[in-house]
Design a protein around this motif. Structure first.
Motif, PDB file in Angstrom:
ATOM      1  N   ASP A   1      45.353 -27.901 -42.831  1.00 26.27           N
ATOM      2  CA  ASP A   1      45.333 -26.627 -43.088  1.00 26.27           C
ATOM      3  C   ASP A   1      46.108 -26.673 -40.966  1.00 26.27           C
ATOM      4  O   ASP A   1      46.325 -25.813 -41.233  1.00 26.27           O
ATOM      5  CB  ASP A   1      43.976 -26.741 -42.929  1.00 26.27           C
ATOM      6  CG  ASP A   1      43.974 -26.168 -43.772  1.00 26.27           C
ATOM      7  OD1 ASP A   1      44.066 -26.104 -44.465  1.00 26.27           O
ATOM      8  OD2 ASP A   1      42.363 -26.415 -44.864  1.00 26.27           O
ATOM      9  N   ASN A   2      45.681 -27.135 -40.596  1.00 20.60           N
ATOM     10  CA  ASN A   2      46.714 -26.888 -39.415  1.00 20.60           C
ATOM     11  C   ASN A   2      47.910 -26.727 -38.811  1.00 20.60           C
ATOM     12  O   ASN A   2      47.722 -26.533 -38.557  1.00 20.60           O
ATOM     13  CB  ASN A   2      45.699 -28.166 -38.242  1.00 20.60           C
ATOM     14  CG  ASN A   2      44.107 -28.354 -37.970  1.00 20.60           C
ATOM     15  OD1 ASN A   2      43.835 -27.591 -38.455  1.00 20.60           O
ATOM     16  ND2 ASN A   2      43.332 -29.299 -37.556  1.00 20.60           N
ATOM     17  N   GLN A   3      48.717 -28.123 -39.653  1.00 19.80           N
ATOM     18  CA  GLN A   3      49.552 -28.074 -39.886  1.00 19.80           C
ATOM     19  C   GLN A   3      50.265 -26.444 -40.759  1.00 19.80           C
ATOM     20  O   GLN A   3      51.110 -25.704 -39.908  1.00 19.80           O
ATOM     21  CB  GLN A   3      50.838 -29.215 -40.967  1.00 19.80           C
ATOM     22  CG  GLN A   3      51.981 -29.158 -40.467  1.00 19.80           C
ATOM     23  CD  GLN A   3      52.723 -29.699 -39.585  1.00 19.80           C
ATOM     24  OE1 GLN A   3      51.997 -30.016 -38.755  1.00 19.80           O
ATOM     25  NE2 GLN A   3      53.657 -28.769 -39.496  1.00 19.80           N
ATOM     26  N   ARG A   4      49.552 -25.993 -41.589  1.00 20.74           N
ATOM     27  CA  ARG A   4      49.623 -24.695 -42.247  1.00 20.74           C
ATOM     28  C   ARG A   4      49.261 -23.079 -41.192  1.00 20.74           C
ATOM     29  O   ARG A   4      50.602 -22.702 -41.243  1.00 20.74           O
ATOM     30  CB  ARG A   4      49.415 -24.795 -43.857  1.00 20.74           C
ATOM     31  CG  ARG A   4      49.050 -23.619 -44.257  1.00 20.74           C
ATOM     32  CD  ARG A   4      48.277 -23.356 -45.525  1.00 20.74           C
ATOM     33  NE  ARG A   4      48.785 -24.220 -46.237  1.00 20.74           N
ATOM     34  CZ  ARG A   4      47.724 -25.357 -46.708  1.00 20.74           C
ATOM     35  NH1 ARG A   4      46.535 -25.441 -46.214  1.00 20.74           N
ATOM     36  NH2 ARG A   4      47.696 -26.664 -47.295  1.00 20.74           N
TER      37      ARG A   4
ATOM     38  N   ILE B   1      46.413 -13.949 -39.868  1.00 17.92           N
ATOM     39  CA  ILE B   1      44.796 -14.717 -40.178  1.00 17.92           C
ATOM     40  C   ILE B   1      44.546 -15.994 -40.834  1.00 17.92           C
ATOM     41  O   ILE B   1      45.288 -15.970 -41.890  1.00 17.92           O
ATOM     42  CB  ILE B   1      43.718 -13.330 -40.774  1.00 17.92           C
ATOM     43  CG1 ILE B   1      44.171 -11.935 -39.843  1.00 17.92           C
ATOM     44  CG2 ILE B   1      42.518 -13.845 -41.319  1.00 17.92           C
ATOM     45  CD1 ILE B   1      43.760 -10.563 -41.254  1.00 17.92           C
ATOM     46  N   ALA B   2      43.365 -16.081 -40.460  1.00 17.94           N
ATOM     47  CA  ALA B   2      43.424 -18.071 -41.123  1.00 17.94           C
ATOM     48  C   ALA B   2      42.378 -17.807 -42.027  1.00 17.94           C
ATOM     49  O   ALA B   2      41.408 -17.458 -41.341  1.00 17.94           O
ATOM     50  CB  ALA B   2      43.108 -19.092 -40.412  1.00 17.94           C
ATOM     51  N   TRP B   3      42.886 -17.321 -43.440  1.00 22.46           N
ATOM     52  CA  TRP B   3      41.767 -17.279 -43.658  1.00 22.46           C
ATOM     53  C   TRP B   3      41.129 -18.735 -45.581  1.00 22.46           C
ATOM     54  O   TRP B   3      41.631 -18.896 -46.730  1.00 22.46           O
ATOM     55  CB  TRP B   3      41.301 -15.987 -44.855  1.00 22.46           C
ATOM     56  CG  TRP B   3      40.864 -15.300 -45.393  1.00 22.46           C
ATOM     57  CD1 TRP B   3      39.237 -15.505 -46.550  1.00 22.46           C
ATOM     58  CD2 TRP B   3      40.317 -13.269 -45.103  1.00 22.46           C
ATOM     59  NE1 TRP B   3      38.307 -14.658 -46.714  1.00 22.46           N
ATOM     60  CE2 TRP B   3      39.284 -12.728 -46.552  1.00 22.46           C
ATOM     61  CE3 TRP B   3      40.892 -12.985 -45.272  1.00 22.46           C
ATOM     62  CZ2 TRP B   3      38.971 -12.208 -45.937  1.00 22.46           C
ATOM     63  CZ3 TRP B   3      41.297 -11.356 -45.171  1.00 22.46           C
ATOM     64  CH2 TRP B   3      39.655 -10.836 -45.571  1.00 22.46           C
ATOM     65  N   PRO B   4      40.074 -18.988 -45.650  1.00 21.76           N
ATOM     66  CA  PRO B   4      39.141 -19.360 -46.161  1.00 21.76           C
ATOM     67  C   PRO B   4      40.379 -19.593 -47.294  1.00 21.76           C
ATOM     68  O   PRO B   4      39.380 -18.317 -48.051  1.00 21.76           O
ATOM     69  CB  PRO B   4      38.316 -20.190 -45.991  1.00 21.76           C
ATOM     70  CG  PRO B   4      38.203 -19.769 -44.227  1.00 21.76           C
ATOM     71  CD  PRO B   4      38.739 -18.464 -43.948  1.00 21.76           C
TER      72      PRO B   4
ATOM     73  N   VAL C   1      48.068 -13.456 -44.002  1.00 25.17           N
ATOM     74  CA  VAL C   1      47.611 -13.727 -44.958  1.00 25.17           C
ATOM     75  C   VAL C   1      47.523 -15.611 -44.669  1.00 25.17           C
ATOM     76  O   VAL C   1      48.223 -15.386 -46.053  1.00 25.17           O
ATOM     77  CB  VAL C   1      46.378 -12.991 -45.977  1.00 25.17           C
ATOM     78  CG1 VAL C   1      45.269 -14.095 -46.021  1.00 25.17           C
ATOM     79  CG2 VAL C   1      45.533 -11.994 -45.325  1.00 25.17           C
ATOM     80  N   VAL C   2      46.862 -16.625 -43.997  1.00 23.13           N
ATOM     81  CA  VAL C   2      47.745 -17.518 -44.450  1.00 23.13           C
ATOM     82  C   VAL C   2      46.341 -18.229 -45.272  1.00 23.13           C
ATOM     83  O   VAL C   2      45.308 -18.371 -44.296  1.00 23.13           O
ATOM     84  CB  VAL C   2      48.108 -19.116 -43.475  1.00 23.13           C
ATOM     85  CG1 VAL C   2      47.809 -19.999 -43.670  1.00 23.13           C
ATOM     86  CG2 VAL C   2      49.282 -18.239 -42.394  1.00 23.13           C
ATOM     87  N   ALA C   3      46.221 -18.849 -46.231  1.00 18.21           N
ATOM     88  CA  ALA C   3      45.417 -19.117 -46.938  1.00 18.21           C
ATOM     89  C   ALA C   3      44.714 -20.830 -46.714  1.00 18.21           C
ATOM     90  O   ALA C   3      45.417 -22.034 -46.877  1.00 18.21           O
ATOM     91  CB  ALA C   3      46.163 -19.634 -48.523  1.00 18.21           C
TER      92      ALA C   3
END
Length: 233
Positions: free
Chosen positions: A221-224, A14-17, A28-30
């Motif tokens: 963020d895209n790289q993360r 999950i990409a979560w701001p 979860v990736v912030a």
């Protein structure tokens, strides 16, 4: 995204701001901002399409991205006029050029101000009124061709795109923001991804950045997300 109905356990990743306060979970990736398409390839492509119709002659180019009204934030005409006055003053003082785009959310009254201010302004090399004739590459080209980008504060997506472009980004205050937006702007500012300013101080902020040329800190963020996906393949 926030998986409000299904919860976090149903997903591998999950990409979560960060401004939505994600929980600490292995899946979860912030992200620092909103995910977007901005990378070097995208910027080069957009710039190439615009440069066939726009001639850039100066070293200093400023991009101006203007959003519009939201449920919690409304562009004030007098505030905008002062903002534009400071921007034009900085452009003239620094001997630069400016590229401008409104958005689909920009109210008609604000569009009229933008046209009145920039149509006869010689350093304005590119002007898009999105509700009249939008250009699909406008935002990407402005990000690509500008040295400093000034953006209104109400759009998390627009600010995230600007902060992902590798340019200096100055976000000007458009008035009341909800708590989520305030957390987002405050976090990016404290982390060094953007500069913030009110209308009165905007010209000085632009001039100081151009004079001192501090290091640019770019959202990754895209790289993360890419790295997180690769670890799960």
């Amino acid at each position: 995204m926030r998986p409000s109905l299904l919860g976090t356990k149903k997903f591998s990743l999950i990409a979560w701001p960060r401004h939505d306060r994600p929980p600490r979970r292995k899946n979860v990736v912030a992200t620092e901002g909103a995910l977007n398409l901005v990378d070097q390839e995208y910027l080069v492509s957009c710039a190439k399409n615009i440069l066939t119709q726009t001639k850039i002659e100066k070293n200093f180019v400023l991009g101006f991205l203007l959003g519009g009204d939201t449920k919690d934030s409304h562009l004030d005409a007098n505030m905008l006029k002062e903002t534009i006055r400071k921007i034009k003053g900085a452009i003239e003082k620094l001997g630069g050029e400016i590229l401008v785009s409104t958005s689909r959310r920009t109210p008609a009254v604000i569009e009229r101000i933008v046209k009145d201010e920039f149509l006869g302004f010689a350093p304005c090399r590119f002007l898009v009124i999105a509700n009249e004739k939008n250009h699909p590459d406008a935002v990407g080209a402005i990000l690509a061709l500008s040295k400093i980008v000034v953006a209104s504060s109400e759009s998390i997506s627009m600010v995230s795109e600007a902060a992902s472009s590798g340019r200096y980004v100055v976000v000007f205050n458009t008035g009341l923001l909800n708590k989520r937006h305030r957390l987002f702007i405050e976090h990016l500012s404290k982390a060094g991804y953007i500069y913030t300013s009110d209308a009165d101080n905007l010209g000085k902020v632009i001039e100081d950045i151009w004079k001192n040329k501090p290091a640019v800190k770019t959202l990754q963020d895209n790289q993360r997300i890419r790295e997180a996906v690769e670890t799960r393949l």
